[in-house]
Scaffold this motif. Structure first.
Motif, PDB file in Angstrom:
ATOM      1  N   ARG A 109     115.979   6.500 -15.620  1.00 48.21           N
ATOM      2  CA  ARG A 109     115.349   6.307 -14.303  1.00 48.21           C
ATOM      3  C   ARG A 109     115.656   7.443 -13.339  1.00 48.21           C
ATOM      4  O   ARG A 109     114.861   7.780 -12.495  1.00 48.21           O
ATOM      5  CB  ARG A 109     115.810   4.992 -13.697  1.00 48.21           C
ATOM      6  N   SER A 373      99.302   8.497  -3.476  1.00 45.93           N
ATOM      7  CA  SER A 373     100.404   9.095  -4.238  1.00 45.93           C
ATOM      8  C   SER A 373     101.703   8.345  -3.930  1.00 45.93           C
ATOM      9  O   SER A 373     101.982   8.038  -2.769  1.00 45.93           O
ATOM     10  CB  SER A 373     100.512  10.558  -3.829  1.00 45.93           C
ATOM     11  N   THR A 379     104.248   4.320 -12.531  1.00 44.46           N
ATOM     12  CA  THR A 379     105.339   3.379 -12.841  1.00 44.46           C
ATOM     13  C   THR A 379     104.765   2.161 -13.564  1.00 44.46           C
ATOM     14  O   THR A 379     105.345   1.684 -14.556  1.00 44.46           O
ATOM     15  CB  THR A 379     106.045   2.962 -11.537  1.00 44.46           C
TER      16      THR A 379
HETATM   17  N1  LIG Z   1     112.205   8.733 -12.653  1.00 41.66           N
HETATM   18  C1  LIG Z   1     112.168   8.422 -11.358  1.00 41.66           C
HETATM   19  N2  LIG Z   1     113.310   8.245 -10.696  1.00 41.66           N
HETATM   20  C2  LIG Z   1     113.331   7.907  -9.378  1.00 41.66           C
HETATM   21  N3  LIG Z   1     112.208   7.708  -8.633  1.00 41.66           N
HETATM   22  C3  LIG Z   1     111.016   7.870  -9.243  1.00 41.66           C
HETATM   23  C4  LIG Z   1     110.938   8.241 -10.627  1.00 41.66           C
HETATM   24  N4  LIG Z   1     109.622   8.323 -10.970  1.00 41.66           N
HETATM   25  C5  LIG Z   1     108.928   8.018  -9.838  1.00 41.66           C
HETATM   26  N5  LIG Z   1     109.749   7.757  -8.814  1.00 41.66           N
HETATM   27  C6  LIG Z   1     109.377   7.359  -7.442  1.00 41.66           C
HETATM   28  O1  LIG Z   1     108.676   6.126  -7.513  1.00 41.66           O
HETATM   29  C7  LIG Z   1     107.574   6.116  -6.628  1.00 41.66           C
HETATM   30  C8  LIG Z   1     106.286   5.788  -7.411  1.00 41.66           C
HETATM   31  O2  LIG Z   1     106.062   6.844  -8.313  1.00 41.66           O
HETATM   32  P1  LIG Z   1     104.797   6.841  -9.278  1.00 41.66           P
HETATM   33  O3  LIG Z   1     104.859   8.083 -10.085  1.00 41.66           O
HETATM   34  O4  LIG Z   1     104.715   5.554  -9.999  1.00 41.66           O
HETATM   35  O5  LIG Z   1     103.610   6.904  -8.224  1.00 41.66           O
HETATM   36  P2  LIG Z   1     102.098   7.244  -8.459  1.00 41.66           P
HETATM   37  O6  LIG Z   1     101.339   6.250  -7.665  1.00 41.66           O
HETATM   38  O7  LIG Z   1     101.777   7.339  -9.906  1.00 41.66           O
HETATM   39  O8  LIG Z   1     102.027   8.677  -7.771  1.00 41.66           O
HETATM   40  P3  LIG Z   1     101.052   9.899  -8.121  1.00 41.66           P
HETATM   41  O9  LIG Z   1      99.698   9.443  -7.779  1.00 41.66           O
HETATM   42  O10 LIG Z   1     101.530  10.970  -7.190  1.00 41.66           O
HETATM   43  O11 LIG Z   1     101.262  10.221  -9.554  1.00 41.66           O
HETATM   44  C9  LIG Z   1     107.554   7.473  -5.959  1.00 41.66           C
HETATM   45  O12 LIG Z   1     108.163   7.340  -4.704  1.00 41.66           O
HETATM   46  C10 LIG Z   1     108.399   8.341  -6.848  1.00 41.66           C
HETATM   47  O13 LIG Z   1     109.068   9.322  -6.107  1.00 41.66           O
END
Ligand SMILES: Nc1ncnc2c1ncn2[C@@H]1O[C@H](COP(=O)(O)OP(=O)(O)OP(=O)(O)O)[C@@H](O)[C@H]1O
Length: 554
Positions: A109, A373, A379
């Motif tokens: 994570r 974003s 996730t």
């Molecule tokens: N491995 C990780 N460790 C800690 N925080 C994370 C990790 N991966 C993602 N995050 C955080 O979790 C939140 C959701 O991230 P996620 O990648 O799921 O968003 P997303 O909607 O897919 O964004 P995007 O459209 O920019 O790809 C963000 O604030 C990100 O910084």
């Protein structure tokens, strides 16, 4: 617990080869020792015979010498055979365990480790430990045993040797022993520098185009030179330490030899002439195994450090443990992919990324998951692939909680098309087959056709025989996305999760891709996307709000 001891049970899995190594090594050392003593005895007897003494039976001398020489040679060969057999199987076992641990815990994570570091653990440290367990442990046991025997015999023959041997041999062994803390610290620093250099080199090669475009190649070269200098410095320090230790050790052993010879010479008058060569040989007999022990101890710190790094990887927490009691029921055909009241946060101190998230993608349905974003789209995709488990709530496929599915069954039920699909060098067929190495040619062709790779629009006249370069060179973004889809379709999964599949496609390729999505199938398909044109091909659009604590609007 000491990491070296913690990994010791690995030897038990190859106990036959280990025992063979120890016995063969012991046999070789004892035969060499016996040969030296017999030769010394023969020399004494021959010189006494020249003065009129009995020579004994020459055939017996010859048989004794030949027997010991052949035993020493055979045992040396056997030791090399058994220790190499042990070494290569230990490297395989250690690397297998490291990769298993990485697979179970990736993606961490909040993983700050770089690939160069993990590469070092898997490759260099596994090799160091092979050396430790296949050679060092057996040789230490043997050298210790031979040292004890030679010391006991020599002291029985001439107790005065005690005065010379005990302090000097103890000093010879104590020098590398006391330095092992420094040696471990030096090994840790050097491994850090090497890992940084390896990771920096990989990043530089991969990002060369961007560096050239930003006119940053010169700066990067200077940075690499700095890191390389740090590696050179890290290598120089242990080399100087080992040199100094070796010199001190050799001095101590030489002093022991001179002292032992002097003590023996002092008593020569009381010995019969025929026993003099034997007495001198006995006096220095313990030096060989003592020298071997000091050599082995010199590497102890570096080996301890390698074991510590391997154990740290093996102990990484498992992000998605296998179920205690796996579910054997068939998936419910009326259920697709379901998120139920899912909450997830990356770290306890961070706010939840998902909170109370509900979503059902029915069989045959294609749902676009959109949102700003950072709202948690990727996730959700990772939770659907069970790279992690939700903190509360559940993710189900065909009505079965992913936590109840063994890994292999889960991978067969849920297919993934990641944002940055990796291709390996070789043909497209080889790339598609990565998902199921035993798949038939027909199945690969069907998956490729379903992904649109064989249509003229794909622009691949050689079809599945098209050769891809390193990392997918020579293939366009659209073609890469189609290969990734074909790979996912090869196992005919019930659920397909696509993370930004059209992010790098031009509008023409995006439209062709959209048609693929719109094709009827019995599959539940979740498409993470930013692009309204891609979402337009889906049956339904779900908007995810950041930190959503209520079910999303549709
Ligand atoms: N491995 C990780 N460790 C800690 N925080 C994370 C990790 N991966 C993602 N995050 C955080 O979790 C939140 C959701 O991230 P996620 O990648 O799921 O968003 P997303 O909607 O897919 O964004 P995007 O459209 O920019 O790809 C963000 O604030 C990100 O910084």
């Amino acid at each position: 617990m000491n990491a070296v001891v913690r990994l010791l049970p690995i030897i038990a899995e190859r106990r036959g080869a280990f025992l063979g190594t120890v016995l063969a090594s012991l046999g070789a050392q004892l035969a060499v020792l016996g040969l030296a003593l017999l030769l010394a005895h023969l020399t004494g007897t021959v010189s006494a015979a020249a003065g009129g003494g009995p020579l004994g039976e020459p055939a017996l001398w010859a048989a004794g010498l030949a027997g010991l020489a052949v035993t020493a040679a055979a045992c040396t060969w056997l030791e090399a055979h058994c220790s190499h057999d042990l070494a290569y199987s230990l490297i395989g076992m250690l690397r297998g365990r490291v990769f298993d641990a990485l697979r179970r815990s990736v993606p961490d994570r909040a993983d700050a480790r770089r690939s160069g570091d993990l590469g070092a653990v898997a490759m260099a440290d596994a090799e160091s430990l092979e050396w430790l367990y296949a050679h060092t442990v057996a040789q230490t046991l043997t050298a210790g045993a031979v040292l004890t025997v030679t010391t006991a015999v020599s002291l029985l023959v001439n107790p005065a040797l005690l005065l010379v041997w005990v302090p000097l041999l103890a000093a010879a062994v104590a020098i590398p022993w006391t330095m092992s803390g420094i040696s471990a610290r030096q090994a840790r620093r050097l491994s850090g520098h090497r890992a940084a250099l390896r990771a920096d080199l990989v990043e530089t090669v991969q990002g060369l185009r961007e560096l050239a475009a930003a006119d940053a190649v010169g700066r990067r070269r200077a940075h690499l030179a700095d890191v390389a200098r740090a590696v050179a410095g890290g290598e120089a320090r242990p080399a100087s330490r080992i040199g100094a230790e070796r010199a001190l050790g050799d001095l101590t052993l030489s002093a022991t030899a001179i002292g032992a010879l002097a003590v023996t010479a002092a008593g020569v008058g009381e010995l019969p002439a025929s026993a003099v060569p034997l007495a001198f040989t006995v006096a220095v007999a313990a030096l060989g195994p003592a020298a071997q022990l000091t050599d082995l101890l010199r590497n102890a710190g570096a080996l301890r450090e390698a074991a510590r790094r391997i154990v740290a990887v093996l102990d990484r927490p498992q992000t998605a443990p296998e179920p205690g009691v796996p579910c054997r029921a068939d998936p419910d055909p009326s259920e697709g992919l379901r998120f139920e009241n899912v909450a997830f946060r990356y770290a306890p101190e961070e706010p939840p990324v998902l909170d109370g998230f509900d979503l059902h993608v029915a069989p045959g349905e294609t749902v676009a998951l959109m949102g700003p974003s950072g709202s948690g789209k990727s996730t959700s995709a990772r939770l659907a692939l069970r790279l992690w488990d939700p903190d509360t709530g559940s993710v189900r496929v065909g009505g079965i909680d992913l936590r109840d599915l063994p890994d292999a069954r889960l991978r067969a039920l849920v297919g993934a098309v990641p944002q940055d699909a990796r291709l390996v060098s070789g043909t497209l067929a080889r790339n598609i087959r990565l998902a199921a190495p035993d798949a038939s040619d027909d199945a690969v062709r069907r998956a490729a056709a379903d992904a649109g790779l064989l249509s003229p629009a794909a622009g691949l006249p050689d079809g599945l025989a098209t050769v891809v370069g390193d990392g997918g060179a020579g293939v366009s973004g659209g073609q890469r996305a189609r290969v990734s889809i074909a790979r996912a379709l090869l196992t005919d999964p019930r659920v397909l999760v696509l993370d930004e599949p059209t992010a790098s496609l031009d509008p023409g390729a995006e439209a062709a891709f959209g048609e693929l999505l719109a094709r009827p199938s019995r599959r539940a398909t979740l498409v993470i996307t930013h692009r309204p044109d891609t979402a337009a091909f889906c049956d339904r659009i779900v908007e995810l709000a950041p930190g959503a604590d209520a079910p999303p609007g549709e």
